[in-house]
Design an enzyme around this catalytic site. Structure first.
Site: not given
Length: 298
Positions: A58, A143, A162, A177
């Site tokens: 991909d 962080r 995140d 996903f």
């Protein structure tokens, strides 16, 4: 006029080199000139071509999409990778795949893309597009990223995380996903928003309509700045106080399809999902004969 086909391959793999030789040979048999794309090729440097063949996974297909998006050229992927959701054929079928592509024996499936714009506090703007996803992630891994989500001009929620992935239906089986987002069938014309490791009670994946406008603001108080990665290939810097806007693009990527296999079958094959015991829809039961009423005598 000379017919040409662009050939994009993963040059660092022995299997890809062998597959490229086979593809070029089949193109020559069909009277089509092969144009091999260099690793750093850009669309402006290539001659005109009417077909494109991609040999790899991909990631290689996403690279080829950069060279064909905005044209009428259909893209045929031959999977040499692991999953290969975007690929249409496997390595053993390369001869037949090239023959059918050059003979025009295929359908074209248009996959929607995203337009992405980053508005920075200094007044500068960064723009890009994505076939799979635009992933906003923190620059400092130690962080947290403080963001605020907006849908159609209205604030939805703010939280630490995140990152956030904005994806197409095509990209629902990629980064989105792995971040816990839903699998969305390719014919669903919408966009997906998936928070990554969010510290919030309401931070679920969202699916919005094709005319929606998504925005992710990296707040001034955020401990870390951000970085948007488009399809894992192109990057846009997102300093504190920046705003990332995502909308559906009017420019699709055109994929060549050789078989009408439904997405359900592709999903089962690519993920190796267990379907043992499936019997399909049972046939309708035959109506039972009505009993003959007893004869009545006087």
């Amino acid at each position: 006029m000379t017919r040409r086909a662009l050939v994009v391959t993963h040059g660092g793999r022995e299997e890809a080199v062998s597959a490229t030789h086979d593809a070029v040979r089949e193109l020559e048999r069909a009277g089509v000139e092969a144009v091999l794309a260099a690793e750093d090729a850009v669309a402006a440097d290539l001659p005109t071509f009417e077909l494109a063949i991609v040999l790899g996974g991909d990631g290689t297909i996403l690279r080829a999409a950069e060279l064909t998006r905005g044209t009428s050229v259909p893209l045929l992927g031959v999977n040499l990778g692991h999953v290969g959701f975007l690929a249409e054929s496997e390595r053993d079928d390369i001869g037949e795949a090239v023959r059918r592509l050059t003979a025009g024996e295929f359908d074209v499936e248009e996959r929607g893309t995203l337009d992405v714009r980053v508005l920075r506090p200094d007044g500068s703007t960064g723009t890009g597009w994505a076939l799979n996803e635009a992933a906003l992630e923190k620059v400092d891994r130690s962080r947290m990223l403080e963001v605020l989500l907006e849908v159609d001009g209205h604030p939805l929620s703010s939280f630490g995380c995140d990152g956030v992935v904005a994806a197409t239906a095509t990209g629902s089986t990629a980064h989105a996903f792995s971040a816990g987002g839903p699998v969305v069938w390719p014919d669903v014309d919408g966009m997906i928003l998936v928070p990554i490791s969010a510290h919030a009670l309401f931070a679920r994946p969202l699916v919005v309509g094709p005319r929606s406008r998504l925005a992710i603001e990296v707040l001034e108080r955020s401990p870390a700045a951000g970085l948007v990665t488009l399809d894992g290939r192109r990057r846009l810097e997102v300093p504190l106080g920046s705003r990332v806007e995502v909308t559906r693009s009017d420019i699709p990527v055109r994929l060549a399809r050789l078989t009408p296999a439904p997405f359900t079958t592709r999903l089962v094959n690519k993920f190796g999902l267990p379907v043992d015991g499936w019997r399909g829809r049972p046939s309708a039961p035959r109506p039972s004969a009505r009993p003959t009423p007893p004869e009545v005598t006087a």
